[in-house]
Design a protein around this motif. Sequence first.
Motif, short mmCIF file in Angstrom:
data_model
loop_
_atom_site.label_atom_id
_atom_site.label_comp_id
_atom_site.label_asym_id
_atom_site.label_seq_id
_atom_site.Cartn_x
_atom_site.Cartn_y
_atom_site.Cartn_z
N TYR A 227 0.83 -1.20 0.00
CA TYR A 227 0.00 0.00 0.00
C TYR A 227 0.86 1.25 0.00
O TYR A 227 1.99 1.26 0.54
N SER A 228 0.33 2.30 -0.59
CA SER A 228 0.97 3.60 -0.45
C SER A 228 0.81 4.06 0.99
O SER A 228 -0.01 3.52 1.74
N SER A 229 1.59 5.06 1.39
CA SER A 229 1.49 5.54 2.77
C SER A 229 0.09 6.06 3.07
O SER A 229 -0.45 5.83 4.15
N ALA A 230 -0.52 6.75 2.08
CA ALA A 230 -1.87 7.27 2.28
C ALA A 230 -2.87 6.13 2.43
O ALA A 230 -3.73 6.14 3.33
N ASP A 231 -2.78 5.13 1.57
CA ASP A 231 -3.70 4.00 1.65
C ASP A 231 -3.49 3.19 2.93
O ASP A 231 -4.44 2.64 3.48
N TYR A 232 -2.22 3.13 3.36
CA TYR A 232 -1.93 2.39 4.59
C TYR A 232 -2.65 3.04 5.78
O TYR A 232 -3.25 2.35 6.60
N VAL A 233 -2.59 4.37 5.85
CA VAL A 233 -3.24 5.07 6.96
C VAL A 233 -4.75 4.89 6.89
O VAL A 233 -5.42 4.68 7.92
N LEU A 234 -5.30 4.96 5.67
CA LEU A 234 -6.74 4.71 5.53
C LEU A 234 -7.09 3.29 5.97
O LEU A 234 -8.13 3.06 6.60
N LYS A 235 -6.23 2.33 5.64
CA LYS A 235 -6.43 0.95 6.05
C LYS A 235 -6.38 0.83 7.57
O LYS A 235 -7.20 0.14 8.18
N ALA A 236 -5.41 1.52 8.18
CA ALA A 236 -5.28 1.49 9.64
C ALA A 236 -6.51 2.08 10.31
O ALA A 236 -7.03 1.54 11.30
N GLU A 237 -6.99 3.20 9.75
CA GLU A 237 -8.18 3.83 10.32
C GLU A 237 -9.38 2.89 10.21
O GLU A 237 -10.16 2.75 11.17
N PHE A 238 -9.53 2.25 9.08
CA PHE A 238 -10.63 1.31 8.88
C PHE A 238 -10.56 0.16 9.88
O PHE A 238 -11.56 -0.22 10.49
N CYS A 239 -9.36 -0.40 10.07
CA CYS A 239 -9.19 -1.53 11.00
C CYS A 239 -9.52 -1.13 12.43
O CYS A 239 -10.16 -1.89 13.16
N LEU A 240 -9.07 0.05 12.84
CA LEU A 240 -9.35 0.51 14.20
C LEU A 240 -10.85 0.68 14.42
O LEU A 240 -11.39 0.28 15.46
N ASN A 241 -11.52 1.26 13.43
CA ASN A 241 -12.97 1.43 13.57
C ASN A 241 -13.68 0.08 13.60
O ASN A 241 -14.63 -0.12 14.36
N GLN A 242 -13.20 -0.85 12.78
CA GLN A 242 -13.80 -2.18 12.76
C GLN A 242 -13.56 -2.92 14.08
O GLN A 242 -14.46 -3.59 14.59
#
Length: 306
Positions: A227-242
């Motif tokens: 993942y790009s750095s931006a996509d990685y952070v979006l992925k991290a945010e999604f996982c935390l919310n989940q």
Amino acid sequence: MLREIVEVLSEKKMKKKLTLEEGLNILNEGIAKAMMILDGYPTSTLFTCEEYMKLYDCVYDMCVQHPPYEYCSELYDIFQKALEQGITSRVIPAVKDKSHIILLYELWHMWSKYKIMAKCLGGFFLYLDRHFVEDRKSASLSDLSISCFHDLVCVELYPKLLEAAICLIHEDRDHNSVCKDLLKNVSTFFVEIGRGSMRYYENFEGAVLSNTETYYNYLVPQWLQHYSSADYVLKAEFCLNQEKERTSEFLHQTSVEKLLRLVHGLLLGQTANQLHEKQKTECGDSSLSYQDMLSRCAGLNLGERA
């Protein structure tokens, strides 16, 4: 009026003493019916009010009779043996050789019925709680019922229960499970079987945190690579919310907060330098600046008090 009272008292005084054998003949019938609760029969279909009071009166009379007809200690043992009989004849065969989700379902199913049976039996023997238990400093009938289930079922099955629960959480995390109610029931069971202690739940919490750490330690290197750095952070945010949404359904709030802090640290804390370097090398990708990324990370909601 006074004459009537004297007659009643005289009748009670002349009442034939119940021997232990005679009392057991009455109680065994009630105990056998109570066992049927473990087979799925509702209490209301097994006992009339009159039958229930007859069993209570039997125990009461055997407790208040003068020695050698006072049988409190024997009745306490009878209550315990009835609990143990229910466990060995119904509960253990139902959960024996079961594994994974079937084990969890059967355990909760039998635990729920066992609690009803124990409460029903406890109603017969209620006078022991008011008289014998306090005098002898013995476990209450309620505590004894939990203790019996703990010693005969939970001690042996606990490792398998914990393994099955963690496996179910792992499947739920990968969206392969719809058993959140079962996970909540298992979490509740670990609290209830602790007999006032949170030890079993805390062990469960520790296993959940350990499994979560293993899960994300495996995924983080792959995400950083793909993942790009931006996509990685979006992925991290999604996982935390989940994770917050998922675990809030079956863990205590303090456990949810511990887990979210752990996941936040794994996904964003220990990878901050790598994300910074990755972002600097991503030519032409300005969808999310590093400062924006830091701001987004800092703003993630980890819980009510986190």
